[in-house]
Scaffold this active site. Structure first.
Site, mmCIF file in Angstrom:
data_model
loop_
_atom_site.group_PDB
_atom_site.id
_atom_site.type_symbol
_atom_site.label_atom_id
_atom_site.label_comp_id
_atom_site.label_asym_id
_atom_site.label_seq_id
_atom_site.Cartn_x
_atom_site.Cartn_y
_atom_site.Cartn_z
ATOM 1 C CB CYS A 65 -104.599 -2.306 65.296
ATOM 2 S SG CYS A 65 -105.647 -1.608 66.555
ATOM 3 C CG HIS A 87 -102.355 1.011 64.132
ATOM 4 N ND1 HIS A 87 -103.556 0.980 63.460
ATOM 5 C CD2 HIS A 87 -102.656 1.000 65.453
ATOM 6 C CE1 HIS A 87 -104.540 0.942 64.338
ATOM 7 N NE2 HIS A 87 -104.017 0.952 65.551
ATOM 8 C CG ASN A 132 -107.022 2.834 66.694
ATOM 9 O OD1 ASN A 132 -107.134 2.128 65.695
ATOM 10 N ND2 ASN A 132 -106.437 2.418 67.804
#
Ligand code: ACO
Length: 329
Positions: free
Chosen positions: A115, A256, A286
């Protein structure tokens, strides 16, 4: 060595058309919309079409970033794709993107930092441009996580989605914005709490383990959550200080997009009002390396901040890895 300042000349993003809602997931695994919404904030995610690979998503996002930056693909000399779901183990996904864009002059390679990958790519590109090695860089975060998801595991399959985000970086001219400060970090002692255990050289997929779904994301959610809050807070604080800013100087934080509870905790610890924190995870879930890149593009296009205002991007992912950037837009 002092580096020349670097600006973000354009951004772009691409999300596949197919929407998978929490209601859809209720028909696949033992879960509820209520559980997913209250634990994560996610309502839907996008799923790539059959035959659509990570490089296809990346290429679409890249075209939009290039158009906004008003830079032709043939003028790119660097392409970095951040991904943990590459088209193939080799060559790099960036090579397919280079070919799709016909960016013949560009050196192209991938980085794997989960990520955090998009901001890792930003830090590399800004140093390479700042040092004078390259002029026009395209950085992309792109993932087809649906191909590495165990659709029988309710602990993970509700969390992830597909998508891509891109940015064009070049030297900052007089009067333009610039990247003010960056921080990137890694803790390799925590590889076990978030990974795709199979499909690499340590654990190849064989006839004997093919049904064990080892080539899919595995996570100790609570552990990851704890590290995420601490690391993101520290990284964001560092870049804000290094840039000589205070909380009141920040127009928007772009974190994020993994879990709304993590985002709320970061906003709280940075003493930033929730309306200054960009959230789109309810729409996309995500998307790992793509998440902050997509969020940056959407926030910019929605006018959440203007030229001359300061923003902070902050991310966290498998590795463990983390990164933050303070940017004058
Ligand atoms: N539906 C219903 N129940 C579920 C589901 C589901 N989809 N998933 C888990 N549960 C159950 C569990 O089985 C458990 O049941 P039990 O108590 O009977 O054992 C219960 O819900 C609680 O599970 P927890 O793991 O305690 O739930 P938690 O509140 O920690 O939330 C979550 C889980 C959402 C994964 C959270 O821990 C999290 O977001 N962690 C961080 C993830 C992250 O930030 N990742 C970033 C990096 S991703 C990358 O790098 C690719």
């Amino acid at each position: 060595m002092s580096l020349a300042p670097v600006t973000i000349a354009g951004t772009g993003s691409y999300l596949p058309e197919k929407v998978l809602t929490n209601a859809d997931l209720e028909t696949i695994v033992d879960t509820t919309d209520e559980w997913i919404t209250s634990r994560t904030g996610i309502k839907a995610r996008r799923i790539a079409a059959e035959g659509q690979s990570t490089s296809d998503l990346a290429t679409e996002a890249a075209k939009k970033a290039l158009a906004q930056a008003n830079i032709a693909a043939e003028d790119l000399d660097l392409i970095i794709v951040a991904t943990i779901t590459p088209d193939t183990l080799t060559p790099a996904t960036a090579c397919y993107v280079q070919d799709n864009l016909e960016a013949r002059k560009a050196v192209a390679f991938d980085i794997s930092a989960a990520c955090s990958g998009f901001l890792y790519a930003m830090e590399m590109a800004r140093n390479l441009i700042g040092a004078g090695s390259f002029q026009n860089a395209l950085i992309i975060g792109a993932e087809k996580l649906s191909a590495f998801t165990n659709w029988e595991d309710r602990n993970t399959c509700v969390l992830f989605g597909d998508g891509a985000g891109a940015a064009v970086l070049r030297k900052s001219e007089e009067g333009e914005g610039r990247i003010l400060a960056m921080e990137i970090g890694t803790d390799g002692a925590q590889t076990g709490i978030l990974n795709i255990p199979g499909g690499g050289s340590a654990c190849p997929i064989t006839i004997d383990n093919a049904n064990d779904k080892l080539a899919s994301l595995s996570m100790l959610g609570k552990e990851v959550f704890r590290h995420a809050v601490t690391r993101m807070k520290t990284a964001a604080t560092k870049v804000v200080e290094e840039a000589g800013l205070e909380s009141k100087d920040i127009a928007q934080v772009i974190p994020h997009q993994a879990n709304l509870r993590i985002i709320d905790a970061i906003a709280d610890r940075l003493t930033i009002d929730n309306d200054k924190v960009f959230v789109n995870l309810h729409k996309y879930g995500n998307t790992s390396a793509a998440a902050v890149a997509i969020a940056l593009d959407e926030a910019a296009r929605e006018g959440k901040f203007k030229r001359g205002e300061n923003i902070v991007c902050v991310v966290f992912g498998a590795g463990l890895t983390w990164a933050a950037a303070a940017i004058e837009w």
